[in-house]
Design a protein around this motif. Sequence first.
Motif, PDB file in Angstrom:
ATOM      1  N   ILE A 218      42.216 -19.661  -1.304  1.00  0.00           N
ATOM      2  CA  ILE A 218      43.126 -21.002  -1.895  1.00  0.00           C
ATOM      3  C   ILE A 218      42.610 -22.186  -2.369  1.00  0.00           C
ATOM      4  O   ILE A 218      42.238 -22.591  -1.232  1.00  0.00           O
ATOM      5  CB  ILE A 218      44.675 -21.216  -0.760  1.00  0.00           C
ATOM      6  CG1 ILE A 218      45.038 -20.248   0.102  1.00  0.00           C
ATOM      7  CG2 ILE A 218      45.344 -22.641  -1.273  1.00  0.00           C
ATOM      8  CD1 ILE A 218      45.968 -21.143   0.582  1.00  0.00           C
ATOM      9  N   SER A 219      43.058 -22.296  -3.946  1.00  0.00           N
ATOM     10  CA  SER A 219      42.339 -23.396  -4.276  1.00  0.00           C
ATOM     11  C   SER A 219      42.954 -24.093  -5.008  1.00  0.00           C
ATOM     12  O   SER A 219      44.179 -24.101  -5.445  1.00  0.00           O
ATOM     13  CB  SER A 219      40.733 -23.099  -5.201  1.00  0.00           C
ATOM     14  OG  SER A 219      41.595 -22.362  -6.196  1.00  0.00           O
ATOM     15  N   GLY A 220      42.847 -25.425  -6.336  1.00  0.00           N
ATOM     16  CA  GLY A 220      43.130 -25.981  -6.362  1.00  0.00           C
ATOM     17  C   GLY A 220      42.364 -26.367  -8.303  1.00  0.00           C
ATOM     18  O   GLY A 220      41.648 -25.458  -8.719  1.00  0.00           O
ATOM     19  N   HIS A 221      42.236 -28.334  -8.686  1.00  0.00           N
ATOM     20  CA  HIS A 221      41.525 -28.081  -9.520  1.00  0.00           C
ATOM     21  C   HIS A 221      42.305 -27.522 -11.018  1.00  0.00           C
ATOM     22  O   HIS A 221      42.112 -28.817 -11.569  1.00  0.00           O
ATOM     23  CB  HIS A 221      39.974 -27.224  -9.731  1.00  0.00           C
ATOM     24  CG  HIS A 221      39.291 -27.746 -10.869  1.00  0.00           C
ATOM     25  ND1 HIS A 221      38.286 -28.822 -10.078  1.00  0.00           N
ATOM     26  CD2 HIS A 221      37.722 -26.949 -11.291  1.00  0.00           C
ATOM     27  CE1 HIS A 221      37.688 -29.043 -11.348  1.00  0.00           C
ATOM     28  NE2 HIS A 221      37.240 -28.117 -12.229  1.00  0.00           N
ATOM     29  N   ASP A 222      42.609 -26.101 -11.124  1.00  0.00           N
ATOM     30  CA  ASP A 222      43.620 -26.792 -12.212  1.00  0.00           C
ATOM     31  C   ASP A 222      44.957 -27.072 -11.814  1.00  0.00           C
ATOM     32  O   ASP A 222      45.433 -26.539 -10.531  1.00  0.00           O
ATOM     33  CB  ASP A 222      44.113 -25.348 -12.672  1.00  0.00           C
ATOM     34  CG  ASP A 222      42.729 -24.882 -14.440  1.00  0.00           C
ATOM     35  OD1 ASP A 222      42.289 -26.017 -14.447  1.00  0.00           O
ATOM     36  OD2 ASP A 222      41.810 -24.093 -14.065  1.00  0.00           O
ATOM     37  N   HIS A 223      45.553 -27.591 -12.683  1.00  0.00           N
ATOM     38  CA  HIS A 223      47.324 -28.972 -11.815  1.00  0.00           C
ATOM     39  C   HIS A 223      47.941 -27.960 -12.678  1.00  0.00           C
ATOM     40  O   HIS A 223      48.632 -28.477 -13.418  1.00  0.00           O
ATOM     41  CB  HIS A 223      47.213 -29.959 -13.026  1.00  0.00           C
ATOM     42  CG  HIS A 223      46.010 -30.592 -12.639  1.00  0.00           C
ATOM     43  ND1 HIS A 223      45.431 -31.987 -13.162  1.00  0.00           N
ATOM     44  CD2 HIS A 223      44.733 -30.914 -12.224  1.00  0.00           C
ATOM     45  CE1 HIS A 223      44.603 -32.587 -12.552  1.00  0.00           C
ATOM     46  NE2 HIS A 223      43.812 -31.427 -11.586  1.00  0.00           N
ATOM     47  N   ASN A 224      48.312 -26.480 -11.774  1.00  0.00           N
ATOM     48  CA  ASN A 224      49.304 -26.142 -11.881  1.00  0.00           C
ATOM     49  C   ASN A 224      49.691 -24.889 -10.725  1.00  0.00           C
ATOM     50  O   ASN A 224      48.453 -24.960  -9.753  1.00  0.00           O
ATOM     51  CB  ASN A 224      49.347 -25.150 -13.628  1.00  0.00           C
ATOM     52  CG  ASN A 224      48.293 -24.924 -13.604  1.00  0.00           C
ATOM     53  OD1 ASN A 224      47.466 -23.864 -12.917  1.00  0.00           O
ATOM     54  ND2 ASN A 224      47.711 -24.969 -14.771  1.00  0.00           N
ATOM     55  N   ARG A 225      50.376 -23.846 -10.530  1.00  0.00           N
ATOM     56  CA  ARG A 225      50.322 -22.790  -9.461  1.00  0.00           C
ATOM     57  C   ARG A 225      50.066 -21.590 -10.203  1.00  0.00           C
ATOM     58  O   ARG A 225      50.399 -21.175 -11.135  1.00  0.00           O
ATOM     59  CB  ARG A 225      51.932 -23.344  -8.293  1.00  0.00           C
ATOM     60  CG  ARG A 225      51.826 -24.863  -8.348  1.00  0.00           C
ATOM     61  CD  ARG A 225      53.134 -25.181  -6.978  1.00  0.00           C
ATOM     62  NE  ARG A 225      53.914 -24.564  -8.219  1.00  0.00           N
ATOM     63  CZ  ARG A 225      55.143 -24.319  -7.423  1.00  0.00           C
ATOM     64  NH1 ARG A 225      55.031 -24.286  -5.687  1.00  0.00           N
ATOM     65  NH2 ARG A 225      56.610 -23.721  -8.003  1.00  0.00           N
ATOM     66  N   GLN A 226      49.697 -20.461  -9.404  1.00  0.00           N
ATOM     67  CA  GLN A 226      49.174 -19.230  -9.833  1.00  0.00           C
ATOM     68  C   GLN A 226      48.462 -18.501  -8.771  1.00  0.00           C
ATOM     69  O   GLN A 226      48.263 -18.862  -7.591  1.00  0.00           O
ATOM     70  CB  GLN A 226      47.613 -19.098 -10.643  1.00  0.00           C
ATOM     71  CG  GLN A 226      47.406 -20.400 -11.835  1.00  0.00           C
ATOM     72  CD  GLN A 226      46.339 -20.323 -12.604  1.00  0.00           C
ATOM     73  OE1 GLN A 226      45.849 -18.688 -13.487  1.00  0.00           O
ATOM     74  NE2 GLN A 226      45.830 -21.690 -12.856  1.00  0.00           N
ATOM     75  N   VAL A 227      49.990 -16.898  -8.733  1.00  0.00           N
ATOM     76  CA  VAL A 227      49.403 -16.330  -8.119  1.00  0.00           C
ATOM     77  C   VAL A 227      48.523 -14.815  -8.506  1.00  0.00           C
ATOM     78  O   VAL A 227      48.862 -14.575  -9.347  1.00  0.00           O
ATOM     79  CB  VAL A 227      50.547 -15.823  -7.229  1.00  0.00           C
ATOM     80  CG1 VAL A 227      50.088 -14.845  -6.234  1.00  0.00           C
ATOM     81  CG2 VAL A 227      50.796 -17.397  -6.057  1.00  0.00           C
ATOM     82  N   PHE A 228      47.921 -15.086  -8.005  1.00  0.00           N
ATOM     83  CA  PHE A 228      46.688 -13.112  -9.201  1.00  0.00           C
ATOM     84  C   PHE A 228      47.240 -11.861  -7.831  1.00  0.00           C
ATOM     85  O   PHE A 228      47.223 -12.086  -7.144  1.00  0.00           O
ATOM     86  CB  PHE A 228      45.757 -13.514  -9.711  1.00  0.00           C
ATOM     87  CG  PHE A 228      45.437 -13.997  -9.890  1.00  0.00           C
ATOM     88  CD1 PHE A 228      45.459 -14.070 -11.316  1.00  0.00           C
ATOM     89  CD2 PHE A 228      45.232 -16.154  -9.657  1.00  0.00           C
ATOM     90  CE1 PHE A 228      45.279 -14.964 -12.523  1.00  0.00           C
ATOM     91  CE2 PHE A 228      44.657 -17.072 -10.794  1.00  0.00           C
ATOM     92  CZ  PHE A 228      44.810 -16.535 -12.645  1.00  0.00           C
ATOM     93  N   ASP A 229      47.430 -10.787  -8.711  1.00  0.00           N
ATOM     94  CA  ASP A 229      47.583  -9.716  -7.873  1.00  0.00           C
ATOM     95  C   ASP A 229      45.887  -9.602  -7.182  1.00  0.00           C
ATOM     96  O   ASP A 229      44.890 -10.512  -7.801  1.00  0.00           O
ATOM     97  CB  ASP A 229      47.383  -8.641  -8.645  1.00  0.00           C
ATOM     98  CG  ASP A 229      49.098  -8.465  -8.742  1.00  0.00           C
ATOM     99  OD1 ASP A 229      50.080  -8.442  -8.132  1.00  0.00           O
ATOM    100  OD2 ASP A 229      49.357  -8.283  -9.838  1.00  0.00           O
TER     101      ASP A 229
END
Length: 256
Positions: A218-229
């Motif tokens: 789990i990380s941040g840095h980019d100001h959006n929300r993403q979930v990858f396969d």
Amino acid sequence: GGSDTTGPSGGEPGVVRFVAFGDQGEGNEAQLMVANAAEVVCADRGCDFALLLGDNFYDEGVTSAMDQQFIDKFEVPYEGLDMKFYVVLGNHDYGLLANDWDRGNYQVEYTNYSDKWVLPYYWYTFSSDSGATQFFMFDTARMMWSHDVDDQRQFLATELLGSSAAWKIAVAHHPYISNGKHGNAGNFDGLGWLPFTSGEEIKSVVEDLICGQANVYISGHDHNRQVFDPVCGTYFLVSGASSKTEDFVFREDNPT
């Protein structure tokens, strides 16, 4: 210690519920709105704790453990969430050039003065009540300057690879893969040719020690929300939308 059956997770043994706030340190209206949304969800479903994913204090971190920003950008926004917040540091926590290491020390020190802020060191580990889920918190902002990389590799090799927890979750500020504007480690901001900004050290640490070892990163840095396969045997999540949001940016090396 103890079992989860008495914890906030509604009495379901082995269930761990937490919220992850990244890039939250603005003290602005958006940060308060995200905090309020979390209060509603946690009141409904039960939350055991929170994660802070770095960039805790825009734009340049704090200048002492008594800095008013701890109140304005942490204690007040999250006063409605009565739980521990486990913290990692981001690039903005380390001053203008992201290498003022003293500024990180003040956030570690603040652990002594807060009921909820937990940052015992730049890298550390903690477990859920049952011990079934273990979190491995580390500091990618230091890695951007090739600072303390060997020590963190040793920590991850010893603690993460040596863990018998059923679920292992790695947590740090910078993503390994991202469709945000910063993009992928090794080519951050499309600047793969520029060693100090590319995130090459982070890429190699993740590939050597996180991939296939941690179930989730789990990380941040980019100001959006993403979930990858799953990539390389690990789920990658980005949760950096806790005080401002930015559009996605797709580069040639982006994950699909």
